[in-house]
Structures are given as structure tokens and as C-alpha cells.
Design a protein around this motif. Structure first.
Motif, PDB file in Angstrom:
ATOM      1  N   GLU A   1     -46.573  37.340  38.019  1.00 33.14           N
ATOM      2  CA  GLU A   1     -45.474  38.095  38.621  1.00 33.14           C
ATOM      3  C   GLU A   1     -44.461  38.523  37.553  1.00 33.14           C
ATOM      4  OE1 GLU A   1     -43.614  36.191  41.927  1.00 33.14           O
ATOM      5  OE2 GLU A   1     -45.498  35.773  42.965  1.00 33.14           O
ATOM      6  N   PHE A   2     -44.160  37.622  36.616  1.00 35.65           N
ATOM      7  CA  PHE A   2     -43.209  37.960  35.549  1.00 35.65           C
ATOM      8  C   PHE A   2     -43.723  39.123  34.701  1.00 35.65           C
ATOM      9  CE2 PHE A   2     -41.988  33.162  35.458  1.00 35.65           C
ATOM     10  CZ  PHE A   2     -41.246  33.323  36.619  1.00 35.65           C
ATOM     11  N   VAL A   3     -45.010  39.091  34.410  1.00 32.56           N
ATOM     12  CA  VAL A   3     -45.595  40.162  33.597  1.00 32.56           C
ATOM     13  C   VAL A   3     -45.516  41.490  34.341  1.00 32.56           C
ATOM     14  CG1 VAL A   3     -47.772  41.050  32.647  1.00 32.56           C
ATOM     15  CG2 VAL A   3     -47.086  38.670  32.215  1.00 32.56           C
ATOM     16  N   ARG A   4     -45.798  41.491  35.655  1.00 31.30           N
ATOM     17  CA  ARG A   4     -45.702  42.729  36.429  1.00 31.30           C
ATOM     18  C   ARG A   4     -44.261  43.254  36.446  1.00 31.30           C
ATOM     19  NH1 ARG A   4     -49.324  40.126  40.109  1.00 31.30           N
ATOM     20  NH2 ARG A   4     -47.611  39.687  41.555  1.00 31.30           N
ATOM     21  N   ALA A   5     -43.292  42.337  36.369  1.00 35.44           N
ATOM     22  CA  ALA A   5     -41.882  42.737  36.336  1.00 35.44           C
ATOM     23  C   ALA A   5     -41.411  43.083  34.929  1.00 35.44           C
ATOM     24  CB  ALA A   5     -41.011  41.617  36.906  1.00 35.44           C
ATOM     25  N   LYS A   6     -42.341  43.108  33.970  1.00 32.08           N
ATOM     26  CA  LYS A   6     -42.085  43.551  32.592  1.00 32.08           C
ATOM     27  C   LYS A   6     -41.362  42.528  31.720  1.00 32.08           C
ATOM     28  CE  LYS A   6     -44.164  47.447  32.818  1.00 32.08           C
ATOM     29  NZ  LYS A   6     -43.571  48.638  32.323  1.00 32.08           N
ATOM     30  N   PHE A   7     -41.416  41.243  32.073  1.00 34.20           N
ATOM     31  CA  PHE A   7     -40.888  40.218  31.194  1.00 34.20           C
ATOM     32  C   PHE A   7     -41.954  39.811  30.177  1.00 34.20           C
ATOM     33  CE2 PHE A   7     -38.246  39.383  34.991  1.00 34.20           C
ATOM     34  CZ  PHE A   7     -36.991  39.369  34.403  1.00 34.20           C
ATOM     35  N   SER A   8     -41.545  39.632  28.923  1.00 33.75           N
ATOM     36  CA  SER A   8     -42.399  38.949  27.957  1.00 33.75           C
ATOM     37  C   SER A   8     -42.249  37.447  28.183  1.00 33.75           C
ATOM     38  CB  SER A   8     -41.991  39.312  26.525  1.00 33.75           C
ATOM     39  OG  SER A   8     -42.246  40.673  26.267  1.00 33.75           O
ATOM     40  N   ILE A   9     -43.293  36.699  27.865  1.00 30.53           N
ATOM     41  CA  ILE A   9     -43.310  35.260  28.121  1.00 30.53           C
ATOM     42  C   ILE A   9     -43.194  34.507  26.795  1.00 30.53           C
ATOM     43  CG2 ILE A   9     -44.596  33.335  29.118  1.00 30.53           C
ATOM     44  CD1 ILE A   9     -43.629  35.491  31.128  1.00 30.53           C
ATOM     45  N   ILE A  10     -42.221  33.617  26.732  1.00 33.08           N
ATOM     46  CA  ILE A  10     -41.998  32.810  25.531  1.00 33.08           C
ATOM     47  C   ILE A  10     -42.223  31.345  25.875  1.00 33.08           C
ATOM     48  CG2 ILE A  10     -40.300  32.087  23.806  1.00 33.08           C
ATOM     49  CD1 ILE A  10     -39.005  34.816  24.075  1.00 33.08           C
ATOM     50  N   SER A  11     -42.967  30.656  25.027  1.00 31.12           N
ATOM     51  CA  SER A  11     -43.187  29.233  25.222  1.00 31.12           C
ATOM     52  C   SER A  11     -43.481  28.588  23.869  1.00 31.12           C
ATOM     53  CB  SER A  11     -44.317  28.986  26.231  1.00 31.12           C
ATOM     54  OG  SER A  11     -44.260  27.659  26.722  1.00 31.12           O
ATOM     55  N   GLY A  12     -43.869  27.300  23.912  1.00 28.64           N
ATOM     56  CA  GLY A  12     -43.955  26.535  22.675  1.00 28.64           C
ATOM     57  C   GLY A  12     -45.341  26.169  22.196  1.00 28.64           C
ATOM     58  N   LEU A  13     -46.397  26.742  22.817  1.00 21.84           N
ATOM     59  CA  LEU A  13     -47.781  26.494  22.420  1.00 21.84           C
ATOM     60  C   LEU A  13     -48.157  25.017  22.519  1.00 21.84           C
ATOM     61  CD1 LEU A  13     -50.018  28.530  21.403  1.00 21.84           C
ATOM     62  CD2 LEU A  13     -49.716  27.517  19.158  1.00 21.84           C
ATOM     63  N   ALA A  14     -47.417  24.255  23.298  1.00 20.58           N
ATOM     64  CA  ALA A  14     -47.735  22.843  23.471  1.00 20.58           C
ATOM     65  C   ALA A  14     -48.871  22.686  24.472  1.00 20.58           C
ATOM     66  CB  ALA A  14     -46.503  22.077  23.950  1.00 20.58           C
ATOM     67  N   ARG A  15     -49.403  21.486  24.566  1.00 24.28           N
ATOM     68  CA  ARG A  15     -50.392  21.198  25.597  1.00 24.28           C
ATOM     69  C   ARG A  15     -49.758  21.380  26.972  1.00 24.28           C
ATOM     70  NH1 ARG A  15     -51.076  16.672  21.914  1.00 24.28           N
ATOM     71  NH2 ARG A  15     -53.069  16.859  20.808  1.00 24.28           N
ATOM     72  N   GLY A  16     -50.580  21.581  27.976  1.00 26.79           N
ATOM     73  CA  GLY A  16     -50.078  21.615  29.333  1.00 26.79           C
ATOM     74  C   GLY A  16     -49.508  22.959  29.744  1.00 26.79           C
ATOM     75  N   ILE A  17     -48.331  22.930  30.374  1.00 26.37           N
ATOM     76  CA  ILE A  17     -47.740  24.121  30.971  1.00 26.37           C
ATOM     77  C   ILE A  17     -47.527  25.224  29.943  1.00 26.37           C
ATOM     78  CG2 ILE A  17     -45.706  25.060  32.146  1.00 26.37           C
ATOM     79  CD1 ILE A  17     -47.522  23.361  33.940  1.00 26.37           C
ATOM     80  N   ASP A  18     -47.070  24.875  28.730  1.00 21.04           N
ATOM     81  CA  ASP A  18     -46.857  25.905  27.696  1.00 21.04           C
ATOM     82  C   ASP A  18     -48.130  26.708  27.462  1.00 21.04           C
ATOM     83  OD1 ASP A  18     -44.535  24.381  27.489  1.00 21.04           O
ATOM     84  OD2 ASP A  18     -44.399  24.629  25.323  1.00 21.04           O
ATOM     85  N   ALA A  19     -49.229  26.014  27.253  1.00 21.59           N
ATOM     86  CA  ALA A  19     -50.496  26.697  26.974  1.00 21.59           C
ATOM     87  C   ALA A  19     -50.943  27.525  28.172  1.00 21.59           C
ATOM     88  CB  ALA A  19     -51.575  25.679  26.601  1.00 21.59           C
ATOM     89  N   TYR A  20     -50.783  26.989  29.387  1.00 24.65           N
ATOM     90  CA  TYR A  20     -51.155  27.751  30.584  1.00 24.65           C
ATOM     91  C   TYR A  20     -50.302  29.008  30.717  1.00 24.65           C
ATOM     92  CZ  TYR A  20     -54.179  23.970  32.184  1.00 24.65           C
ATOM     93  OH  TYR A  20     -55.183  23.037  32.275  1.00 24.65           O
ATOM     94  N   ALA A  21     -49.022  28.927  30.346  1.00 23.26           N
ATOM     95  CA  ALA A  21     -48.134  30.097  30.432  1.00 23.26           C
ATOM     96  C   ALA A  21     -48.599  31.184  29.469  1.00 23.26           C
ATOM     97  CB  ALA A  21     -46.693  29.686  30.129  1.00 23.26           C
TER      98      ALA A  21
ATOM     99  N   LYS B   1     -45.959  40.500  15.737  1.00 27.13           N
ATOM    100  CA  LYS B   1     -44.833  41.406  15.899  1.00 27.13           C
ATOM    101  C   LYS B   1     -43.956  41.025  17.082  1.00 27.13           C
ATOM    102  CE  LYS B   1     -46.732  45.614  13.824  1.00 27.13           C
ATOM    103  NZ  LYS B   1     -47.031  47.047  14.037  1.00 27.13           N
ATOM    104  N   ILE B   2     -42.653  41.176  16.881  1.00 27.42           N
ATOM    105  CA  ILE B   2     -41.690  41.110  17.973  1.00 27.42           C
ATOM    106  C   ILE B   2     -41.283  42.548  18.281  1.00 27.42           C
ATOM    107  CG2 ILE B   2     -39.437  40.255  18.719  1.00 27.42           C
ATOM    108  CD1 ILE B   2     -39.743  37.979  16.706  1.00 27.42           C
ATOM    109  N   LEU B   3     -41.507  42.988  19.512  1.00 26.94           N
ATOM    110  CA  LEU B   3     -41.227  44.364  19.914  1.00 26.94           C
ATOM    111  C   LEU B   3     -39.953  44.435  20.763  1.00 26.94           C
ATOM    112  CD1 LEU B   3     -44.804  45.628  20.854  1.00 26.94           C
ATOM    113  CD2 LEU B   3     -43.606  45.794  18.653  1.00 26.94           C
ATOM    114  N   PRO B   4     -39.398  45.642  20.938  1.00 24.81           N
ATOM    115  CA  PRO B   4     -38.173  45.769  21.740  1.00 24.81           C
ATOM    116  C   PRO B   4     -38.298  45.192  23.138  1.00 24.81           C
ATOM    117  CG  PRO B   4     -38.570  47.789  20.530  1.00 24.81           C
ATOM    118  CD  PRO B   4     -39.784  46.929  20.316  1.00 24.81           C
ATOM    119  N   GLU B   5     -39.460  45.362  23.782  1.00 26.38           N
ATOM    120  CA  GLU B   5     -39.584  44.832  25.141  1.00 26.38           C
ATOM    121  C   GLU B   5     -39.524  43.312  25.182  1.00 26.38           C
ATOM    122  OE1 GLU B   5     -42.088  47.019  23.759  1.00 26.38           O
ATOM    123  OE2 GLU B   5     -43.940  46.569  24.868  1.00 26.38           O
ATOM    124  N   ASP B   6     -39.734  42.657  24.044  1.00 22.27           N
ATOM    125  CA  ASP B   6     -39.649  41.198  24.010  1.00 22.27           C
ATOM    126  C   ASP B   6     -38.207  40.707  24.121  1.00 22.27           C
ATOM    127  OD1 ASP B   6     -42.425  41.018  23.679  1.00 22.27           O
ATOM    128  OD2 ASP B   6     -42.237  41.270  21.509  1.00 22.27           O
TER     129      ASP B   6
END
Length: 399
Positions: A143-163, A112-117
């Protein structure tokens, strides 16, 4: 537009999206030339070849598509695979994504994609993350999550997966944009478990590629514009000089979005791309405060004028985006900044209609005559500015 006509219009849009050889730029040219997807399939081969890059072979494929692509059978297959379609006029379609040069006409979605996204940040980087990059990704995403941002990335190896993992561990929402279809094996295969965790957490897997599209070198750069296009800004943690993360940052800049880069050790090849982005004008980021200083208010594309209440809703047709309702993570550890006093007209209107004893989100929507998805995203921004508080997501109070 009648329900029947609306259904036929969407079937034509889906047929166009399923056509092999017709990417987003070519689809846009066809629609600009013929006006609607229905008209594309009514055109003769000669008329189709009047469009740039439509040759004899592709014009024949488009002409034959009505007979060769059984949309009803495809819809039934999507239902069995639990894949939903979100069309551009559905309320679940990310409003930021509509504003890019070549938005997907249809998103294929699991979850699901929600309004907060709609208040989200892209976090991307190298596939060969260092310990420094891993540590900074985890710290910033928390910190981003505490500030109420949803996190979008590409499910790639490395930084994407860590995010993605950092967002899940922090109790936040995260969305993965894939470079392949939803009916093929997750790529890279070691992130299949992470994809399942994203879905279990209430997040989503999103792609513009038809379900059986396999990954290829060309599909990943194409999907990068969606990662940046869905987001208010793109944060690059580590990146080489020539990398997919740098492409995503370039897309963000071209889309008029903020670009943030995390500096690294001066002799680190993994941070060379970030340093170049900073030299080229990207905002150097050390904490979420640096993001909040740049993103000061709800973008104009989320203003009331962008909501077309006359469009048929997705609940009127099968497999579209769902009607969305107000929901939110618990408000905690708010981030403050001087820019919090810069309020849009809509933000001022909403605050003015919240009584001293508080009220429900639904009642506030009625009082302000604001669509619920727009109200929820605006309340999220007001929470970030420490001007309102939501109790369990439904009761709203002024601070």
C-alpha cells in the motif's frame, strides 16, 4: 567559496568522519567549539582538550590525523570500491535527515538516492517475525508503494528484511541503512543477496560508518536514528518491549516525526512493544490511509527556503552526490483523503503554473523557479492527493 577552498573543506570533513573515536555527538561538539573541520585540525592538543570528552589520548589522535590519514589515498580507495560520498550540502543528501539533532556530516553510499526518496517511510520491527507480522508487513508495504512512498529500513533479520523484499516485489524503491561500513561483509550474512537486489533495483545502501567499520553492538542503535531521520514517519510492525525497533520509534518521536504502530494479538509477545507505543501516543495503523491522514502536506524542511542554491554542487568535486533529475514511478492506484485539500503555498503555486495541456517537469521548474529536487518531491505529494498526474515521470497534467 572557491573550488579549492571548498575541496579542502570537504577533505577536512572527511578526515573528521574517518577518525576513530569521534562519533556524531563528539563531532558536533568539536564543530560547535571550533567552527569548521579545518579549525579542528589546526587546534593544539590543549585547545582540543577544552572540548567535553576530549582527553589526552583522543586529542593526540586528532592532532596527528593530518599526517596519518591520507585523504587522497582514501578517496582513490573509495572509487575502487564504488562507494560515493554524499556531504550535507549535496542535493542528494536527504533534507529530512539534516533536521535531526546530530545528522551525519557524510553519508557513504552504494547505489542512488533519488528525489522521490525524500518522501519515505521507515518500516521496522522484530528480528523474530511471526507469520502475522510477515503478512502485515507485506500488505502495508504494498500500500505504501502504491501511495508513492519509498521504504527505508535496516536490512536486519525479520521485519526489516520483509519490508525491503515487499517493496521490491511491489516495484517500489527501498533504501537500507547499515550498521557497518560498505567495504565489509553485509550483516547479517543471509541478507547479502537482498542487499544486491536492492542495488539492482536502483535503490541504495547507506551508512555513516567509514567503509571498513565492522558491525558491533553499538553501531546498530546509532544507525537507527538515520532510519527514522530520513523518513516522514516510522511504522513499527512487531517489536518486543526492549528492541531496536522501539529505539527507532523513540528516535522518530524525539525528531518530531510521526510514529505508527501495527496492533497485534493481545497475548503476542512480538506485539508487546507496539501496544506500548500505542499506549504512549503512537498512531494505531491498519492501512496506508492512517498514514496519509497524519502526513497531510510536504514538510516545511522541503520548502524553497531550505534549498541553498549558492552552495557548490557535488558535481564540482569528486565522489560527491550526483546531480539529480526528475524521475518517478508510474502513477497508479492513488490513495485519496479529505486532507488532500490542505495545500501548502508551494503546492498551490505549482498547480497554478501547470497549463491545461500539461507541461514537462523541466518547464514547470523554470516557470515556478523551483529547484528540481524540491519540485519532484512536491509533485509526488500532489499525486498522492490526486491533484496532478505524471506521464512517464516527465510530463505533468492537472487532474
Amino acid at each position: 567559496m572557491t573550488d579549492l577552498r571548498h575541496m579542502e573543506h570537504r577533505k577536512a570533513e572527511l578526515r573528521l568522519a574517518l577518525l576513530s573515536g569521534v562519533g556524531p555527538r563528539l563531532r558536533q561538539r568539536l564543530l560547535e567549539h571550533f567552527g569548521t573541520a579545518e579549525n579542528v585540525f589546526r587546534a593544539s592538543r590543549a585547545q582540543l582538550q577544552q572540548v567535553k570528552d576530549i582527553g589526552e589520548k583522543l586529542s593526540q589522535a586528532i592532532y596527528d590525523a593530518v599526517d596519518k590519514i591520507n585523504i587522497d589515498a582514501e578517496l582513490e580507495r573509495f572509487r575502487q570500491l564504488k562507494i560515493r560520498l554524499i556531504f550535507m550540502n549535496d542535493p542528494e543528501y536527504p533534507p529530512l535527515l539534516k533536521e535531526i539533532y546530530d545528522p551525519p556530516s557524510i553519508l557513504f553510499v552504494k547505489g542512488k538516492i533519488l528525489p522521490e526518496d525524500f518522501i519515505s517511510l521507515a518500516v521496522v520491527g522484530t528480528r523474530h517475525a511471526t507469520h502475522y507480522g510477515q503478512r502485515q508487513t507485506k500488505r502495508l508495504v504494498e500500500e505504501f508503494v502504491r501511495a508513492k512512498f519509498s521504504i527505508i529500513s535496516g536490512l536486519a533479520r525479520g521485519i526489516d528484511a520483509y519490508a525491503h523484499r515487499a517493496a521490491l516485489e511491489a516495484g517500489g524503491r527501498t533504501i537500507a541503512v547499515l550498521g557497518h561500513g560498505l567495504a565489509v561483509n553485509i550483516y547479517p550474512p543471509e541478507n547479502a543477496g537482498l542487499a544486491e537486489n536492492i542495488l539492482r533495483s536502483g535503490g541504495a545502501l547507506v551508512t555513516e560508518f567509514s567503509p571498513f567499520t565492522t558491525p558491533s553492538p553499538g553501531t546498530f542503535p546509532q544507525r537507527n536514528r538515520i532510519i527514522s531521520g530520513m523518513s516522514l514517519g516510522t511504522v513499527v510492525v512487531e517489536a518486543g518491549l526492549r528492541s531496536g525497533a522501539s529505539i527507532t520509534a523513540k528516535n522518530a518521536s524525539e525528531q518530531g516525526r510521526e510514529v505508527f504502530a501495527v496492533p497485534g494479538p493481545v497475548d503476542s509477545r512480538a506485539s508487546a512493544g507496539c501496544h506500548k507505543l500505542i499506549r504512549d501516543g503512537a498512531k494505531l495503523i491498519e492501512s496506508v490511509e492512517d498514514v496519509l491522514d497524519e502526513i497531510t502536506s510536504l514538510p516545511s524542511i522541503l520548502s524553497p527556503s531550505s534549498a541553498n542554491e549558492n552552495e557548490p554542487t557535488s558535481s564540482e568535486i569528486p565522489f560527491g552526490g550526483e546531480r539529480i533529475s526528475a524521475s518517478s514511478r508510474d502513477a497508479e492506484q492513488k490513495i485519496t483523503r479529505p486532507a488532500a485539500l490542505q495545500l501548502s503555498d508551494l503546492e498551490k503555486k505549482i498547480i497554478a503554473h501547470i497549463p491545461s495541456e500539461g507541461c514537462t517537469v523541466d518547464l514547470l521548474a523554470q516557470r515556478t523557479e523551483t529547484p528540481i529536487h524540491l519540485l519532484v518531491t512536491t509533485l509526488t505529494m500532489l499525486e498522492m492527493k490526486r491533484l496532478v498526474k505524471r506521464s512517464h515521470g516527465q510530463q505533468v497534467f492537472k487532474l
